[in-house]
Design a protein around this motif. Structure first.
Motif, PDB file in Angstrom:
ATOM      1  N   ASN A 290      13.163   3.577   8.625  1.00 12.51           N
ATOM      2  CA  ASN A 290      12.136   4.623   8.563  1.00 12.51           C
ATOM      3  C   ASN A 290      11.327   4.760   9.854  1.00 12.51           C
ATOM      4  N   ASN A 291      11.396   3.766  10.729  1.00 12.46           N
ATOM      5  CA  ASN A 291      10.787   3.948  12.058  1.00 12.46           C
ATOM      6  C   ASN A 291      11.566   5.059  12.761  1.00 12.46           C
ATOM      7  N   GLY A 292      12.891   5.012  12.603  1.00 10.45           N
ATOM      8  CA  GLY A 292      13.744   6.084  13.133  1.00 10.45           C
ATOM      9  C   GLY A 292      13.465   7.400  12.419  1.00 10.45           C
TER      10      GLY A 292
ATOM     11  N   THR B 266      -0.010   3.626  15.640  1.00 11.27           N
ATOM     12  CA  THR B 266       0.294   2.882  14.415  1.00 11.27           C
ATOM     13  C   THR B 266      -0.341   3.578  13.225  1.00 11.27           C
ATOM     14  N   PHE B 267       0.276   3.423  12.056  1.00 15.10           N
ATOM     15  CA  PHE B 267      -0.109   4.257  10.912  1.00 15.10           C
ATOM     16  C   PHE B 267      -0.909   3.501   9.859  1.00 15.10           C
ATOM     17  N   HIS B 268      -1.862   4.220   9.334  1.00 15.12           N
ATOM     18  CA  HIS B 268      -2.720   3.801   8.226  1.00 15.12           C
ATOM     19  C   HIS B 268      -3.772   2.782   8.660  1.00 15.12           C
TER      20      HIS B 268
ATOM     21  N   GLY C 183       9.864  -3.216   9.896  1.00 12.65           N
ATOM     22  CA  GLY C 183      11.016  -3.814   9.190  1.00 12.65           C
ATOM     23  C   GLY C 183      11.837  -4.745  10.052  1.00 12.65           C
ATOM     24  N   MET C 184      11.310  -5.024  11.244  1.00  8.68           N
ATOM     25  CA  MET C 184      12.058  -5.859  12.192  1.00  8.68           C
ATOM     26  C   MET C 184      12.085  -7.314  11.716  1.00  8.68           C
ATOM     27  N   SER C 185      13.235  -7.953  11.855  1.00  9.83           N
ATOM     28  CA  SER C 185      13.268  -9.400  11.570  1.00  9.83           C
ATOM     29  C   SER C 185      14.354 -10.051  12.407  1.00  9.83           C
ATOM     30  N   GLY C 186      14.003 -11.184  12.989  1.00  9.70           N
ATOM     31  CA  GLY C 186      14.975 -12.018  13.704  1.00  9.70           C
ATOM     32  C   GLY C 186      15.344 -11.492  15.078  1.00  9.70           C
ATOM     33  N   LYS C 187      16.405 -12.101  15.644  1.00  9.22           N
ATOM     34  CA  LYS C 187      16.869 -11.759  17.005  1.00  9.22           C
ATOM     35  C   LYS C 187      17.362 -10.307  17.007  1.00  9.22           C
ATOM     36  N   ILE C 188      17.008  -9.593  18.047  1.00  6.60           N
ATOM     37  CA  ILE C 188      17.360  -8.163  18.096  1.00  6.60           C
ATOM     38  C   ILE C 188      18.876  -8.016  18.288  1.00  6.60           C
ATOM     39  N   ARG C 189      19.497  -7.322  17.355  1.00  8.02           N
ATOM     40  CA  ARG C 189      20.945  -7.127  17.392  1.00  8.02           C
ATOM     41  C   ARG C 189      21.282  -5.863  18.182  1.00  8.02           C
ATOM     42  N   GLU C 190      22.535  -5.792  18.638  1.00  7.85           N
ATOM     43  CA  GLU C 190      23.018  -4.566  19.304  1.00  7.85           C
ATOM     44  C   GLU C 190      23.204  -3.472  18.261  1.00  7.85           C
TER      45      GLU C 190
ATOM     46  N   VAL D 103       6.477   4.162  18.251  1.00 11.34           N
ATOM     47  CA  VAL D 103       6.118   4.618  16.909  1.00 11.34           C
ATOM     48  C   VAL D 103       5.781   3.398  16.059  1.00 11.34           C
ATOM     49  N   ASP D 104       4.548   3.356  15.582  1.00  9.30           N
ATOM     50  CA  ASP D 104       4.012   2.327  14.668  1.00  9.30           C
ATOM     51  C   ASP D 104       3.889   0.941  15.296  1.00  9.30           C
ATOM     52  N   VAL D 105       4.930   0.424  15.872  1.00  8.65           N
ATOM     53  CA  VAL D 105       4.932  -0.921  16.476  1.00  8.65           C
ATOM     54  C   VAL D 105       5.903  -0.874  17.674  1.00  8.65           C
TER      55      VAL D 105
ATOM     56  N   ILE E  47      12.766   2.753  17.364  1.00  6.32           N
ATOM     57  CA  ILE E  47      13.900   1.867  17.076  1.00  6.32           C
ATOM     58  C   ILE E  47      13.587   0.952  15.893  1.00  6.32           C
ATOM     59  N   LEU E  48      12.502   0.187  16.046  1.00  6.03           N
ATOM     60  CA  LEU E  48      12.119  -0.784  15.015  1.00  6.03           C
ATOM     61  C   LEU E  48      10.606  -0.711  14.786  1.00  6.03           C
ATOM     62  N   GLY E  49      10.212  -0.839  13.536  1.00  3.84           N
ATOM     63  CA  GLY E  49       8.772  -0.871  13.230  1.00  3.84           C
ATOM     64  C   GLY E  49       8.477  -2.138  12.466  1.00  3.84           C
TER      65      GLY E  49
ATOM     66  N   ILE F 275       0.851  -1.201   0.000  1.00  3.92           N
ATOM     67  CA  ILE F 275       0.000   0.000   0.000  1.00  3.92           C
ATOM     68  C   ILE F 275       0.882   1.245   0.000  1.00  3.92           C
ATOM     69  N   GLU F 276       1.936   1.184   0.833  1.00  6.34           N
ATOM     70  CA  GLU F 276       2.887   2.294   0.909  1.00  6.34           C
ATOM     71  C   GLU F 276       3.510   2.543  -0.475  1.00  6.34           C
ATOM     72  N   GLU F 277       3.898   1.487  -1.144  1.00 10.72           N
ATOM     73  CA  GLU F 277       4.528   1.609  -2.467  1.00 10.72           C
ATOM     74  C   GLU F 277       3.533   2.178  -3.473  1.00 10.72           C
TER      75      GLU F 277
HETATM   76  N1  LIG Z   1       3.356   2.307   6.939  1.00 12.82           N
HETATM   77  C1  LIG Z   1       3.539   3.483   6.367  1.00 12.82           C
HETATM   78  O1  LIG Z   1       2.753   3.977   5.583  1.00 12.82           O
HETATM   79  C2  LIG Z   1       4.784   4.233   6.692  1.00 12.82           C
HETATM   80  C3  LIG Z   1       5.681   3.685   7.564  1.00 12.82           C
HETATM   81  N2  LIG Z   1       6.791   4.340   7.916  1.00 12.82           N
HETATM   82  C4  LIG Z   1       7.652   3.885   8.985  1.00 12.82           C
HETATM   83  O2  LIG Z   1       8.569   2.979   8.382  1.00 12.82           O
HETATM   84  C5  LIG Z   1       8.719   1.865   9.273  1.00 12.82           C
HETATM   85  C6  LIG Z   1       9.306   0.714   8.514  1.00 12.82           C
HETATM   86  O3  LIG Z   1      10.585   1.188   8.094  1.00 12.82           O
HETATM   87  P1  LIG Z   1      11.737   0.169   7.606  1.00 12.82           P
HETATM   88  O4  LIG Z   1      12.898   1.005   7.251  1.00 12.82           O
HETATM   89  O5  LIG Z   1      11.149  -0.742   6.592  1.00 12.82           O
HETATM   90  O6  LIG Z   1      12.052  -0.736   8.858  1.00 12.82           O
HETATM   91  P2  LIG Z   1      12.353  -0.391  10.385  1.00 12.82           P
HETATM   92  O7  LIG Z   1      12.649   1.068  10.550  1.00 12.82           O
HETATM   93  O8  LIG Z   1      11.280  -1.015  11.165  1.00 12.82           O
HETATM   94  O9  LIG Z   1      13.679  -1.233  10.691  1.00 12.82           O
HETATM   95  C7  LIG Z   1      14.635  -1.335   9.747  1.00 12.82           C
HETATM   96  C8  LIG Z   1      16.005  -1.133  10.376  1.00 12.82           C
HETATM   97  O10 LIG Z   1      16.176  -1.978  11.498  1.00 12.82           O
HETATM   98  C9  LIG Z   1      17.194  -2.954  11.236  1.00 12.82           C
HETATM   99  N3  LIG Z   1      16.747  -4.205  11.806  1.00 12.82           N
HETATM  100  C10 LIG Z   1      15.781  -5.033  11.346  1.00 12.82           C
HETATM  101  N4  LIG Z   1      15.659  -6.118  12.162  1.00 12.82           N
HETATM  102  C11 LIG Z   1      16.575  -5.941  13.152  1.00 12.82           C
HETATM  103  C12 LIG Z   1      16.949  -6.687  14.300  1.00 12.82           C
HETATM  104  N5  LIG Z   1      16.326  -7.860  14.573  1.00 12.82           N
HETATM  105  N6  LIG Z   1      17.934  -6.235  15.100  1.00 12.82           N
HETATM  106  C13 LIG Z   1      18.566  -5.051  14.814  1.00 12.82           C
HETATM  107  N7  LIG Z   1      18.270  -4.266  13.742  1.00 12.82           N
HETATM  108  C14 LIG Z   1      17.272  -4.733  12.933  1.00 12.82           C
HETATM  109  C15 LIG Z   1      17.342  -2.960   9.729  1.00 12.82           C
HETATM  110  O11 LIG Z   1      18.637  -3.309   9.387  1.00 12.82           O
HETATM  111  C16 LIG Z   1      17.060  -1.509   9.385  1.00 12.82           C
HETATM  112  O12 LIG Z   1      18.188  -0.708   9.632  1.00 12.82           O
HETATM  113  C17 LIG Z   1       7.348   1.685   9.818  1.00 12.82           C
HETATM  114  O13 LIG Z   1       7.314   0.879  10.971  1.00 12.82           O
HETATM  115  C18 LIG Z   1       6.933   3.132  10.089  1.00 12.82           C
HETATM  116  O14 LIG Z   1       7.412   3.560  11.337  1.00 12.82           O
HETATM  117  C19 LIG Z   1       7.315   5.438   7.126  1.00 12.82           C
HETATM  118  O15 LIG Z   1       7.506   6.533   7.929  1.00 12.82           O
HETATM  119  C20 LIG Z   1       6.423   5.894   6.001  1.00 12.82           C
HETATM  120  C21 LIG Z   1       5.008   5.537   6.079  1.00 12.82           C
END
Ligand SMILES: NC(=O)C1=CN([C@@H]2O[C@H](COP(=O)(O)OP(=O)(O)OC[C@H]3O[C@@H](n4cnc5c(N)ncnc54)[C@H](O)[C@@H]3O)[C@@H](O)[C@H]2O)[C@H](O)CC1
Ligand SMILES: [K+]
Length: 230
Positions: free
Chosen positions: A70-72, A195-197, A144-151, A170-172, A140-142, A24-26
């Motif tokens: 993008n969560n950041g 959470t958005f949308h 795009g999170m996957s797997g064990k949380i890394r430092e 934020v979002d999740v 921190i994470l939304g 949907i975002e795309e």
């Molecule tokens: N839904 C919408 O319309 C919008 C959502 N927005 C925000 O975008 C995030 C999703 O952003 P994305 O970049 O895809 O992912 P994240 O920011 O959640 O995380 C990616 C970031 O984290 C690293 N990472 C992933 N898994 C791990 C882990 N297990 N341990 C450590 N690090 C991890 C990865 O490498 C990336 O660096 C959504 O949630 C919304 O907040 C947009 O703002 C636009 C509209």
């Protein structure tokens, strides 16, 4: 051809998956409602919830944790909007600015670098800052999170959970699987999640970690859902 309104109404309160959200975002982005606009609206509405929760917000110590995705990016927008309300938030970036993933997040970081009203801290020992915080924003994470949380995300989540501050995710909540509501490793225990949308299907299954969930529209055209939800 204009779709009958009832189609749109049918899916207004649906719960969706991460994959559906990303599609949907795309679609929205391809329609010209760019991610940067989505991010701005996401950050603005999140800020509104913080301001409404704390009428005397200016006096509060606010710490914003931001990941490199993008969560950041949303969290960077929150920081700028809070500054516009007269606050002086501290942003803790969990990585090096050069590693910020997207253009829309990077451009929002660069604005913060020009703002004296926002304190920027690169991932260092955040424990003292967190211990003095009254409000913590979890960007921190939304989805795009996957797997064990890394430092350093893992230690940041622990720090946040040890704090008695008011916590808004934020979002999740960072670490929650948005599709299942499961916590595979660790997760921020939020007081409020904005959470958005649309609601992500796993979140209502874990109100304990999400806290009160607010679903907020961020301007994505409903037509962006055609072929995905409709
Ligand atoms: N839904 C919408 O319309 C919008 C959502 N927005 C925000 O975008 C995030 C999703 O952003 P994305 O970049 O895809 O992912 P994240 O920011 O959640 O995380 C990616 C970031 O984290 C690293 N990472 C992933 N898994 C791990 C882990 N297990 N341990 C450590 N690090 C991890 C990865 O490498 C990336 O660096 C959504 O949630 C919304 O907040 C947009 O703002 C636009 C509209
Ligand atoms: K988050």
């Amino acid at each position: 051809m204009v779709k009958p309104l009832f189609d749109m109404k049918l899916c207004i309160d649906m719960e969706i998956t991460v994959k559906q959200m990303m599609r949907i975002e795309e679609n929205g982005h391809q329609m010209g409602f760019f991610r940067k606009l989505m991010m701005e609206n996401a950050g603005a509405i999140t800020t509104r919830h913080i301001v409404e929760h704390y009428p005397d917000l200016i006096s509060k110590k606010i710490t914003i944790f931001a990941g490199l995705g993008n969560n950041g990016g949303d969290a960077f927008v929150v920081a700028r909007h809070l500054a516009a309300f007269g606050c002086n938030p501290t942003v803790i970036l969990l990585g090096h600015p050069d590693k910020i993933k997207s253009e829309e997040a990077r451009s929002n970081w660069k604005i913060l670098e020009k703002m004296n009203s926002v304190n920027l801290i690169l991932a260092s020992d955040a424990s003292k800052i967190v211990s003095e915080s009254e409000v913590i924003v979890d960007g921190i994470l939304g989805t795009g999170m996957s797997g064990k949380i890394r430092e350093p995300y893992s230690s940041a989540i622990d720090l946040i959970n040890q704090s008695h501050a008011f916590k808004l995710s934020v979002d999740v909540p960072s670490g929650l699987d948005p599709d299942t509501g499961m916590v595979h490793d660790k997760c921020v225990k939020a007081d409020i999640t904005v959470t958005f949308h649309k609601m992500k299907i796993g979140m209502p299954k874990n109100q304990n970690m999400c806290g009160k969930i607010m679903v907020e529209k961020i301007g994505i055209p409903p037509e962006a859902e055609i072929g995905i939800l409709i």
